[in-house]
Enzyme design. Structure first.
Site, PDB file in Angstrom:
ATOM      1  N   PRO A 143      17.252  18.839  54.468  1.00  0.00           N
ATOM      2  CA  PRO A 143      17.138  17.395  54.259  1.00  0.00           C
ATOM      3  C   PRO A 143      16.684  17.033  52.850  1.00  0.00           C
ATOM      4  O   PRO A 143      16.065  17.851  52.165  1.00  0.00           O
ATOM      5  CB  PRO A 143      16.087  16.970  55.298  1.00  0.00           C
ATOM      6  CG  PRO A 143      15.327  18.213  55.612  1.00  0.00           C
ATOM      7  CD  PRO A 143      16.273  19.359  55.444  1.00  0.00           C
ATOM      8  N   SER A 144      16.983  15.821  52.469  1.00  0.00           N
ATOM      9  CA  SER A 144      16.610  15.312  51.155  1.00  0.00           C
ATOM     10  C   SER A 144      15.096  15.393  50.967  1.00  0.00           C
ATOM     11  O   SER A 144      14.333  14.978  51.841  1.00  0.00           O
ATOM     12  CB  SER A 144      17.081  13.855  51.070  1.00  0.00           C
ATOM     13  OG  SER A 144      16.786  13.338  49.829  1.00  0.00           O
ATOM     14  N   GLY A 149      16.471  21.738  45.538  1.00  0.00           N
ATOM     15  CA  GLY A 149      16.665  21.767  44.087  1.00  0.00           C
ATOM     16  C   GLY A 149      15.591  22.578  43.385  1.00  0.00           C
ATOM     17  O   GLY A 149      15.873  23.348  42.462  1.00  0.00           O
ATOM     18  N   ARG A 175      20.535  10.276  38.336  1.00  0.00           N
ATOM     19  CA  ARG A 175      19.104   9.988  38.175  1.00  0.00           C
ATOM     20  C   ARG A 175      18.763  10.166  36.689  1.00  0.00           C
ATOM     21  O   ARG A 175      19.541  10.754  35.933  1.00  0.00           O
ATOM     22  CB  ARG A 175      18.269  10.958  39.023  1.00  0.00           C
ATOM     23  CG  ARG A 175      18.460  10.737  40.502  1.00  0.00           C
ATOM     24  CD  ARG A 175      17.749  11.808  41.328  1.00  0.00           C
ATOM     25  NE  ARG A 175      18.104  11.685  42.734  1.00  0.00           N
ATOM     26  CZ  ARG A 175      18.142  12.696  43.592  1.00  0.00           C
ATOM     27  NH1 ARG A 175      17.827  13.917  43.198  1.00  0.00           N
ATOM     28  NH2 ARG A 175      18.465  12.496  44.851  1.00  0.00           N
ATOM     29  N   ARG A 268       8.650  12.104  44.664  1.00  0.00           N
ATOM     30  CA  ARG A 268       9.677  12.396  43.659  1.00  0.00           C
ATOM     31  C   ARG A 268      10.026  11.130  42.873  1.00  0.00           C
ATOM     32  O   ARG A 268      10.353  11.191  41.684  1.00  0.00           O
ATOM     33  CB  ARG A 268      10.930  12.980  44.330  1.00  0.00           C
ATOM     34  CG  ARG A 268      11.928  13.520  43.335  1.00  0.00           C
ATOM     35  CD  ARG A 268      13.047  14.297  43.996  1.00  0.00           C
ATOM     36  NE  ARG A 268      13.932  13.424  44.775  1.00  0.00           N
ATOM     37  CZ  ARG A 268      14.933  13.853  45.533  1.00  0.00           C
ATOM     38  NH1 ARG A 268      15.166  15.144  45.625  1.00  0.00           N
ATOM     39  NH2 ARG A 268      15.691  13.013  46.212  1.00  0.00           N
ATOM     40  N   ARG A 279      17.683   8.236  53.875  1.00  0.00           N
ATOM     41  CA  ARG A 279      17.557   9.685  53.781  1.00  0.00           C
ATOM     42  C   ARG A 279      16.672  10.240  54.905  1.00  0.00           C
ATOM     43  O   ARG A 279      16.937  11.315  55.446  1.00  0.00           O
ATOM     44  CB  ARG A 279      17.003  10.083  52.407  1.00  0.00           C
ATOM     45  CG  ARG A 279      18.083  10.073  51.348  1.00  0.00           C
ATOM     46  CD  ARG A 279      17.579  10.017  49.940  1.00  0.00           C
ATOM     47  NE  ARG A 279      18.710   9.791  49.042  1.00  0.00           N
ATOM     48  CZ  ARG A 279      19.375  10.759  48.397  1.00  0.00           C
ATOM     49  NH1 ARG A 279      18.986  11.996  48.501  1.00  0.00           N
ATOM     50  NH2 ARG A 279      20.415  10.469  47.650  1.00  0.00           N
ATOM     51  N   ASN A 302       9.777  25.550  53.965  1.00  0.00           N
ATOM     52  CA  ASN A 302       9.201  25.383  52.634  1.00  0.00           C
ATOM     53  C   ASN A 302       7.870  24.640  52.750  1.00  0.00           C
ATOM     54  O   ASN A 302       7.799  23.433  52.581  1.00  0.00           O
ATOM     55  CB  ASN A 302      10.159  24.619  51.713  1.00  0.00           C
ATOM     56  CG  ASN A 302       9.600  24.489  50.306  1.00  0.00           C
ATOM     57  OD1 ASN A 302       8.682  25.213  49.916  1.00  0.00           O
ATOM     58  ND2 ASN A 302      10.157  23.559  49.539  1.00  0.00           N
ATOM     59  N   ASP A 303       6.821  25.447  53.076  1.00  0.00           N
ATOM     60  CA  ASP A 303       5.468  24.876  53.123  1.00  0.00           C
ATOM     61  C   ASP A 303       4.828  25.185  51.775  1.00  0.00           C
ATOM     62  O   ASP A 303       4.851  24.357  50.872  1.00  0.00           O
ATOM     63  CB  ASP A 303       4.698  25.510  54.294  1.00  0.00           C
ATOM     64  CG  ASP A 303       3.384  24.800  54.561  1.00  0.00           C
ATOM     65  OD1 ASP A 303       3.014  23.937  53.754  1.00  0.00           O
ATOM     66  OD2 ASP A 303       2.728  25.121  55.573  1.00  0.00           O
TER      67      ASP A 303
HETATM   68  N1  GDP Z   1      29.000  18.316  51.529  1.00  0.00           N
HETATM   69  C1  GDP Z   1      28.422  18.295  50.336  1.00  0.00           C
HETATM   70  N2  GDP Z   1      27.153  17.905  50.215  1.00  0.00           N
HETATM   71  C2  GDP Z   1      26.601  17.911  48.977  1.00  0.00           C
HETATM   72  C3  GDP Z   1      27.318  18.324  47.831  1.00  0.00           C
HETATM   73  N3  GDP Z   1      26.507  18.225  46.758  1.00  0.00           N
HETATM   74  C4  GDP Z   1      25.323  17.787  47.223  1.00  0.00           C
HETATM   75  N4  GDP Z   1      25.373  17.600  48.552  1.00  0.00           N
HETATM   76  C5  GDP Z   1      24.307  17.165  49.472  1.00  0.00           C
HETATM   77  O1  GDP Z   1      24.136  15.767  49.371  1.00  0.00           O
HETATM   78  C6  GDP Z   1      22.811  15.455  49.723  1.00  0.00           C
HETATM   79  C7  GDP Z   1      22.247  14.483  48.712  1.00  0.00           C
HETATM   80  O2  GDP Z   1      22.122  15.106  47.467  1.00  0.00           O
HETATM   81  P1  GDP Z   1      21.369  14.345  46.273  1.00  0.00           P
HETATM   82  O3  GDP Z   1      21.945  12.979  46.136  1.00  0.00           O
HETATM   83  O4  GDP Z   1      21.399  15.218  45.077  1.00  0.00           O
HETATM   84  O5  GDP Z   1      19.902  14.135  46.830  1.00  0.00           O
HETATM   85  P2  GDP Z   1      18.704  15.174  47.192  1.00  0.00           P
HETATM   86  O6  GDP Z   1      19.188  16.155  48.191  1.00  0.00           O
HETATM   87  O7  GDP Z   1      17.675  14.257  47.734  1.00  0.00           O
HETATM   88  O8  GDP Z   1      18.282  15.821  45.922  1.00  0.00           O
HETATM   89  C8  GDP Z   1      22.055  16.772  49.803  1.00  0.00           C
HETATM   90  O9  GDP Z   1      21.935  17.119  51.181  1.00  0.00           O
HETATM   91  C9  GDP Z   1      22.959  17.753  49.103  1.00  0.00           C
HETATM   92  O10 GDP Z   1      22.827  19.061  49.638  1.00  0.00           O
HETATM   93  C10 GDP Z   1      28.666  18.744  48.014  1.00  0.00           C
HETATM   94  O11 GDP Z   1      29.380  19.132  47.103  1.00  0.00           O
HETATM   95  N5  GDP Z   1      29.158  18.713  49.273  1.00  0.00           N
HETATM   96  N1  ADP Z   2       6.650  23.595  48.747  1.00  0.00           N
HETATM   97  C1  ADP Z   2       6.471  22.414  48.150  1.00  0.00           C
HETATM   98  N2  ADP Z   2       5.279  21.811  48.241  1.00  0.00           N
HETATM   99  C2  ADP Z   2       5.067  20.593  47.669  1.00  0.00           C
HETATM  100  N3  ADP Z   2       6.002  19.900  46.985  1.00  0.00           N
HETATM  101  C3  ADP Z   2       7.230  20.455  46.881  1.00  0.00           C
HETATM  102  C4  ADP Z   2       7.513  21.727  47.450  1.00  0.00           C
HETATM  103  N4  ADP Z   2       8.818  22.017  47.192  1.00  0.00           N
HETATM  104  C5  ADP Z   2       9.307  20.973  46.476  1.00  0.00           C
HETATM  105  N5  ADP Z   2       8.365  20.045  46.280  1.00  0.00           N
HETATM  106  C6  ADP Z   2       8.507  18.730  45.590  1.00  0.00           C
HETATM  107  O1  ADP Z   2       9.194  17.859  46.504  1.00  0.00           O
HETATM  108  C7  ADP Z   2      10.067  16.981  45.794  1.00  0.00           C
HETATM  109  C8  ADP Z   2      11.476  17.131  46.352  1.00  0.00           C
HETATM  110  O2  ADP Z   2      11.990  18.413  45.970  1.00  0.00           O
HETATM  111  P1  ADP Z   2      13.514  18.620  45.558  1.00  0.00           P
HETATM  112  O3  ADP Z   2      13.634  20.017  45.081  1.00  0.00           O
HETATM  113  O4  ADP Z   2      13.947  17.527  44.651  1.00  0.00           O
HETATM  114  O5  ADP Z   2      14.206  18.445  47.000  1.00  0.00           O
HETATM  115  P2  ADP Z   2      15.743  18.389  47.437  1.00  0.00           P
HETATM  116  O6  ADP Z   2      16.539  18.996  46.327  1.00  0.00           O
HETATM  117  O7  ADP Z   2      15.785  19.190  48.694  1.00  0.00           O
HETATM  118  O8  ADP Z   2      16.047  16.961  47.660  1.00  0.00           O
HETATM  119  C9  ADP Z   2       9.952  17.343  44.324  1.00  0.00           C
HETATM  120  O9  ADP Z   2       9.093  16.403  43.693  1.00  0.00           O
HETATM  121  C10 ADP Z   2       9.361  18.749  44.331  1.00  0.00           C
HETATM  122  O10 ADP Z   2       8.577  18.980  43.183  1.00  0.00           O
END
Ligand code: GDP
Ligand code: ADP
Length: 406
Positions: A143-144, A149, A175, A268, A279, A302-303
């Site tokens: 999940p987001s 990342g 972003r 974030r 989300r 991911n704790d």
């Molecule tokens: N199906 C699919 N999902 C994607 C792709 N790229 C990113 N995502 C997913 O789209 C969702 C939103 O991504 P993003 O807007 O970057 O937000 P974030 O996950 O909160 O960092 C996340 O669950 C990503 O894993 C893709 O190429 N295909």
């Molecule tokens: N294990 C963790 N504990 C606390 N904060 C975390 C941890 N892993 C990631 N974060 C923070 O949580 C936020 C979301 O992480 P991100 O990598 O952008 O998530 P995603 O790509 O799944 O949307 C970021 O600000 C990141 O620094």
């Protein structure tokens, strides 16, 4: 050209209509599969600048021009071809560099069948042969705000020559810290939709109100650089990829709790309140799907970030020994110059005109077809080639000598 091949060509020329001269200019290899004859043409001494694939349908006696997916190999001075597993042609390029000699033209693999259905026309797909058991691409899902990342950035920073990120396309706005072509290819919806219709995408999905997708080129760019591909995609994308012929390791990242997920997403500071709410709603649905049988190979919580990263590295076998073994595969291979190929009982015999393949004294080599994995788009992995010293007893009596070429 051997006698058998000559008479095969004569038979073929009786089958196909006048106007297509198999023996004129460049190199052409006709391969029969059921009612279809696949004619692959190339050769730099002709006018062509790239491989050309035409299909002759024996039942309708018509020529078809297929949609060709994947990155095409550069044109060699000649090539040999043989049908493998009734679903792909092995194309051996003559006078090619060691890492660019073995290619596959997929004609009836699960990936090509899917694309035929999707595009409603004849489809073939190029896939480059990869030495040894190159590791499977890695799908990171969750999940987001869970930390996908963050974990991927750590992997890319610590292992820059091992991993490459598959840069997805998206219609969402960038972003503040995101760069076009690095984090995403930020695209217009109409252009992305057209590219999806044209078969340029391995998968695509609507996520949080925007269109996201992995182009075939995004995966190929990484695999072409010899790196292991990382895909950050959602649950729908993971389902599509798992259903395709691309073999992947899929990992779902779970938050320690829903409250912590919400906290991270808010901290974030990249989304509006409305986007955060959307989300979080989607997160519940995604978390429910993590247990779907066969969808995810691993679940990771991911704790504590460092603990989670350690577990991720364990799953990906990132100890020194394994990395070195893979690097050796990349560095060692040497490949044929001139050759012809034939197939028997899951083994392809490559007869080279010279003895320059590897350090072997022989000019006969065996490609073990039973070891092939993956497929278009990108790479066909698991190639094993052995030099053989003595062919007198036939293939079954032959003991492969020397270390495998790769
Ligand atoms: N199906 C699919 N999902 C994607 C792709 N790229 C990113 N995502 C997913 O789209 C969702 C939103 O991504 P993003 O807007 O970057 O937000 P974030 O996950 O909160 O960092 C996340 O669950 C990503 O894993 C893709 O190429 N295909
Ligand atoms: N294990 C963790 N504990 C606390 N904060 C975390 C941890 N892993 C990631 N974060 C923070 O949580 C936020 C979301 O992480 P991100 O990598 O952008 O998530 P995603 O790509 O799944 O949307 C970021 O600000 C990141 O620094």
């Amino acid at each position: 050209m051997g006698e058998a091949q000559e008479s095969f060509l004569d038979d073929l020329e009786r089958e196909i209509p006048v106007g297509f001269d198999l023996k004129s200019g460049g190199f052409q290899t006709p391969i029969v599969l059921g009612q279809k004859i696949y004619v692959v043409s190339g050769g730099t001494n002709g006018a062509a600048v790239s491989f050309d694939v035409q299909i002759f349908d024996k039942s309708t006696r018509k020529w078809l021009t297929p949609t060709v997916l994947g990155t095409q190999p550069t044109l060699p001075t000649g090539h040999s071809a043989v049908l493998l597993n009734k679903d792909r042609l092995l194309i051996l390029k003559r006078d090619s560099t060691p890492d660019d000699c073995i290619w596959f033209l997929e004609v009836d693999t699960p990936f090509v069948r899917e694309q035929k259905k999707l595009l409603g026309c004849e489809v073939v797909a190029w896939s480059k042969g990869v030495k040894g058991d190159a590791p499977k691409p890695v799908v990171i899902c969750g999940p987001s705000g869970v930390g996908k990342g963050t974990l991927i950035s750590k992997l890319m920073k610590d292992f820059p020559s091992t991993f490459g990120f598959s840069v997805s396309h998206t219609t969402r706005s960038p972003r503040e810290n995101e760069k076009d072509g690095v984090h995403y290819h930020f695209s217009e919806r109409s252009i992305m939709e057209k590219d999806i219709r044209d078969g340029k995408f391995l998968e695509s999905a609507n996520v949080h109100g925007n269109l996201y997708g992995t182009s075939i080129e995004a995966v190929e760019t990484v695999t072409d650089s010899g790196k292991r591909c990382i895909l950050d995609i959602d649950v729908q994308g993971t389902r599509s990829v798992k259903a395709s012929s691309l073999e992947v390791v899929s990992i779902f990242i779970c938050p320690p709790s829903f409250e912590e997920l919400e906290k991270r997403l808010r901290a974030r500071g990249t989304e509006t309140e409305e986007q955060i709410q959307k989300r979080l709603r989607n997160a519940r649905a995604e978390l429910e799907q993590r247990e779907t049988p066969g969808l995810f190979d691993h679940l990771l919580v991911n704790d504590d970030l460092e603990a989670c990263y350690m577990n991720l590295k364990k799953i990906l076998n990132l100890d020194r020994q394994n990395i070195d073994k893979y690097q050796q595969f990349i560095e060692n291979g040497e490949l044929p110059v001139g050759h012809s190929v034939s197939e028997t009982a899951h083994k392809v015999l490559i007869n080279c005109q010279t003895t320059e393949l590897g350090k072997a004294s022989s000019n006969l080599f065996v490609l073990d077809v039973s070891s092939l994995k993956g497929g278009a788009p990108g790479r066909t992995r698991g190639l094993k080639v052995y030099a053989i010293e003595n062919f007198a007893d036939g293939l079954n009596g032959v003991k492969p000598v020397q270390t495998p070429i790769y």
